[in-house]
Design an enzyme around this catalytic site. Structure first.
Site, PDB file in Angstrom:
ATOM      1  N   LYS A  99      64.882  50.797  32.246  1.00 52.83           N
ATOM      2  CA  LYS A  99      63.587  51.263  32.725  1.00 52.83           C
ATOM      3  C   LYS A  99      62.682  50.047  32.844  1.00 52.83           C
ATOM      4  O   LYS A  99      62.432  49.346  31.854  1.00 52.83           O
ATOM      5  CB  LYS A  99      62.931  52.263  31.763  1.00 52.83           C
ATOM      6  CG  LYS A  99      63.706  53.565  31.556  1.00 52.83           C
ATOM      7  CD  LYS A  99      64.527  53.513  30.322  1.00 52.83           C
ATOM      8  CE  LYS A  99      65.314  54.796  30.117  1.00 52.83           C
ATOM      9  NZ  LYS A  99      66.304  54.662  29.038  1.00 52.83           N
TER      10      LYS A  99
ATOM     11  N   LYS B 188      63.398  53.027  20.945  1.00 51.64           N
ATOM     12  CA  LYS B 188      64.478  52.082  20.658  1.00 51.64           C
ATOM     13  C   LYS B 188      63.824  50.794  20.164  1.00 51.64           C
ATOM     14  O   LYS B 188      63.527  49.878  20.948  1.00 51.64           O
ATOM     15  CB  LYS B 188      65.303  51.781  21.916  1.00 51.64           C
ATOM     16  CG  LYS B 188      65.934  53.032  22.567  1.00 51.64           C
ATOM     17  CD  LYS B 188      65.087  53.551  23.683  1.00 51.64           C
ATOM     18  CE  LYS B 188      65.798  54.502  24.622  1.00 51.64           C
ATOM     19  NZ  LYS B 188      66.452  55.641  24.054  1.00 51.64           N
TER      20      LYS B 188
ATOM     21  N   HIS C  55      70.849  52.502  32.742  1.00 49.50           N
ATOM     22  CA  HIS C  55      69.971  53.092  31.736  1.00 49.50           C
ATOM     23  C   HIS C  55      68.664  52.305  31.581  1.00 49.50           C
ATOM     24  O   HIS C  55      67.849  52.604  30.719  1.00 49.50           O
ATOM     25  CB  HIS C  55      70.730  53.143  30.395  1.00 49.50           C
ATOM     26  CG  HIS C  55      70.089  53.985  29.343  1.00 49.50           C
ATOM     27  ND1 HIS C  55      69.610  53.467  28.163  1.00 49.50           N
ATOM     28  CD2 HIS C  55      69.831  55.315  29.285  1.00 49.50           C
ATOM     29  CE1 HIS C  55      69.111  54.422  27.422  1.00 49.50           C
ATOM     30  NE2 HIS C  55      69.221  55.555  28.073  1.00 49.50           N
TER      31      HIS C  55
ATOM     32  N   HIS D 165      62.641  59.130  20.601  1.00 50.12           N
ATOM     33  CA  HIS D 165      63.451  58.490  21.632  1.00 50.12           C
ATOM     34  C   HIS D 165      63.211  56.981  21.661  1.00 50.12           C
ATOM     35  O   HIS D 165      63.765  56.274  22.499  1.00 50.12           O
ATOM     36  CB  HIS D 165      63.103  59.112  22.999  1.00 50.12           C
ATOM     37  CG  HIS D 165      64.051  58.780  24.088  1.00 50.12           C
ATOM     38  ND1 HIS D 165      63.707  57.953  25.156  1.00 50.12           N
ATOM     39  CD2 HIS D 165      65.334  59.145  24.313  1.00 50.12           C
ATOM     40  CE1 HIS D 165      64.735  57.850  25.978  1.00 50.12           C
ATOM     41  NE2 HIS D 165      65.742  58.547  25.494  1.00 50.12           N
TER      42      HIS D 165
ATOM     43  N   ASP E  96      61.611  41.726   9.138  1.00 48.92           N
ATOM     44  CA  ASP E  96      60.746  40.851   8.330  1.00 48.92           C
ATOM     45  C   ASP E  96      59.288  40.876   8.763  1.00 48.92           C
ATOM     46  O   ASP E  96      58.520  39.964   8.426  1.00 48.92           O
ATOM     47  CB  ASP E  96      61.257  39.406   8.355  1.00 48.92           C
ATOM     48  CG  ASP E  96      62.611  39.249   7.666  1.00 48.92           C
ATOM     49  OD1 ASP E  96      62.969  40.149   6.880  1.00 48.92           O
ATOM     50  OD2 ASP E  96      63.303  38.256   7.929  1.00 48.92           O
TER      51      ASP E  96
ATOM     52  N   ASP F 229      53.224  43.344  41.139  1.00 47.11           N
ATOM     53  CA  ASP F 229      52.658  42.088  41.664  1.00 47.11           C
ATOM     54  C   ASP F 229      53.184  40.842  40.968  1.00 47.11           C
ATOM     55  O   ASP F 229      52.583  39.772  41.049  1.00 47.11           O
ATOM     56  CB  ASP F 229      51.127  42.122  41.579  1.00 47.11           C
ATOM     57  CG  ASP F 229      50.524  43.162  42.515  1.00 47.11           C
ATOM     58  OD1 ASP F 229      51.241  43.600  43.441  1.00 47.11           O
ATOM     59  OD2 ASP F 229      49.352  43.534  42.318  1.00 47.11           O
TER      60      ASP F 229
END
Length: 530
Positions: free
Chosen positions: A266, A450, A264, A448, A455, A271
């Site tokens: 990404k 996450k 899952h 979508h 604080d 470079d």
């Protein structure tokens, strides 16, 4: 909140839902029907054998339940599997056996983790020490040490961070950096789907490969199934672009909740100096070229500096494992180290740790990082997540924080991509609200992102959802940050997003029909399998 198009051509399309995402519900209905049919057939045709049939089913249930209870899986999974086995004695037990065999026969994550950790210990032994992080407050210093000691990825203070509140701006900068690549591109996605965005990236990859840039592409088979044209893969390989498909599936007839241990993650490393990560996959809905569930909101990060080295190592260790060439030798890795000038190395940008999580290796990295940062909150916890399907330990962490006076706000979608998972998400609302937690649904569409911000000083951004699959079953990656430049942008994103969300109250929850609430709670029994 202003919606910037950033040059993407937008159009609405009616997207047909594939069969695979509905596999859990379809299979459950088929299992119920088949079991009912078997019992009915037994009663009508072999009535004398019915007691023996029930005895056999009972024995299967007992044996499988014992195996589940004595296994090392999460307790929530144990309860769910036992319920499934008791409801479907024949099929529930069979599914557990198949699931166990699938894990044993495909990937050995314990072996992978052991070897990867040996590599990380050698590569990162010369990285910064605690003396460089004097600005950290006590509780955050302990969390930093915890992440370093359990993941073996180091903390960095010389890496600049840029936060993206949408897929549009994320891919706009990513495309520009891909065009400027000189040496190598490492690209890893859960989903790659044919469309306008993929056509653009595909053309760049072909062009860069022709110019001598080394390119490696890794994607998950289930995430990209039926989405990525075979002719494109052939053309990429003919252009000398290396490709790995993660954890290919042998039996498509199996229900989708058995397709566990997915990649899952990404990440795109360019470079060795620049890296991108976050929630966005390589598909048109992530930049709102097409509209599936209203406006699609995502979040991402761009890193520039030494911390990209950790993402390079993440990518290469998994790549070499899939190549069946993962050893503790580290010579290959050094050729991809960042080549930063002295000025960049001496710049201070706050503290961050990129890390990944691997399932079934005995260490719950992603869950522990979330629980840890929640437990250390003093004033506020702001969360964006597409799914809110948590175990009791995560619930209790949030309850305790809110009851201690911490301002806890959670944003989830108003227009879901998976209605049954959204029903389970909503089943948590009333309890969370009763403990003082504020719940909001993103009215423009599907969120979508996450992201967790604590604080106003510490944050985690990456691929990890607040659900069982991300926390316990998938390969994931994220970045823990303290006082980095992008913290202000993350805070601003919450401030801009909350006004366009629907506040969920206890009254709203109680107005849902009794059938709707009953359905939510029934589905919640099987939440760990979703």
């Amino acid at each position: 909140m202003t919606n910037h198009s950033h040059g993407w051509n937008k159009h609405k399309v009616q997207v047909k839902l594939g069969l695979l995402p509905w596999g859990r519900i379809i299979f459950a209905l088929i299992a119920i029907a088949l079991q009912f049919g078997i019992v009915l057939f037994a009663v009508l045709k072999v009535s004398r054998a019915v007691p023996y049939i029930y005895l056999i089913f009972g024995a299967i249930s007992l044996v499988c339940s014992i195996l589940v209870w004595t296994s090392e899986i999460n307790y929530a999974y144990k309860a769910t599997w036992i319920i499934t086995i008791l409801l479907f004695p024949l099929f529930g037990g069979l599914l557990f056996v198949i699931s166990t065999l699938q894990k044993a026969g495909t990937l050995n994550f314990s072996k992978y983790t052991d070897t990867a950790n040996q590599i990380k210990k050698q590569l990162f032994k010369t990285c910064a020490s605690d003396k460089e992080f004097k600005s950290l407050q006590g509780s955050y210093l302990r969390q930093m040490n915890h992440i370093q000691n359990t993941t073996f990825y180091p903390a960095y203070s010389d890496t600049s961070t840029l936060y993206y509140p949408s897929g549009e701006v994320f891919f706009k900068d990513l495309i520009a950096d891909l065009r400027n690549a000189k040496e190598f591109i490492f690209m890893e996605f859960f989903i790659i789907s044919d469309g306008e965005l993929w056509r653009l990236v595909y053309d760049i990859l072909i062009e860069k490969a022709a110019a001598g840039v080394e390119i490696r592409l890794m994607y998950d088979e289930i995430g990209s199934m039926w989405k990525l044209p075979k002719q494109d893969l052939t053309a990429l390989q003919e252009a000398n672009i290396k490709i790995h498909v993660f954890n290919p599936i042998k039996l498509l007839i199996l229900p989708s909740f058995l397709f566990n241990w997915r990649d899952h993650r990404k990440m795109i490393v360019i470079d060795g100096d620049v890296c991108y990560t976050g929630g966005s996959n390589l598909a048109d809905e992530y930049v709102n070229i097409i509209e599936r569930f209203g406006h699609w909101k995502d979040a991402g990060l761009r890193l520039h500096g030494s911390a990209t080295w950790s993402f390079t190592v993440m990518f290469l260790t998994l790549w070499n494992y899939l190549d069946q060439q993962l050893t503790s030798s580290i010579e290959e890795y050094y050729s991809y180290r960042p080549r930063l000038d002295a000025t960049t190395k001496n710049e201070q940008h706050g503290i961050l740790i990129p890390y990944d999580d691997v399932p079934d290796d005995g260490v719950e990295i992603a869950a522990n990082v979330y629980r840890n940062i929640i437990n250390r909150a003093n004033h506020s916890i702001y969360i964006m997540t597409p799914y809110l399907v948590m175990d009791e330990t995560m619930n209790q962490a949030l309850y305790t924080a809110a009851e201690s006076g911490v301002d806890v706000k959670i944003i989830t979608p108003h227009h879901p991509d998976k209605p049954y998972v959204h029903a389970v998400t909503r089943s948590y609302y009333k309890q969370l609200i009763q403990h003082g937690i504020e719940i909001y649904e993103y009215k423009p569409g599907f969120i979508h992102s996450k992201v967790i911000l604590v604080d106003g000083i510490a944050a985690v951004v990456g691929t990890v959802n607040f659900d069982y699959r991300s926390l316990y079953l998938h390969l994931e990656c994220a970045v823990w940050m303290y006082d980095t430049e992008c913290i202000t942008a993350i805070k601003r994103d919450f401030e801009d997003t909350l006004p366009i969300c629907l506040p969920i109250t206890k009254t709203i929850c109680e107005q849902w029909s009794i059938w709707k609430r009953a359905g939510q709670w029934f589905l919640r029994l099987f939440a760990p399998l979703m």
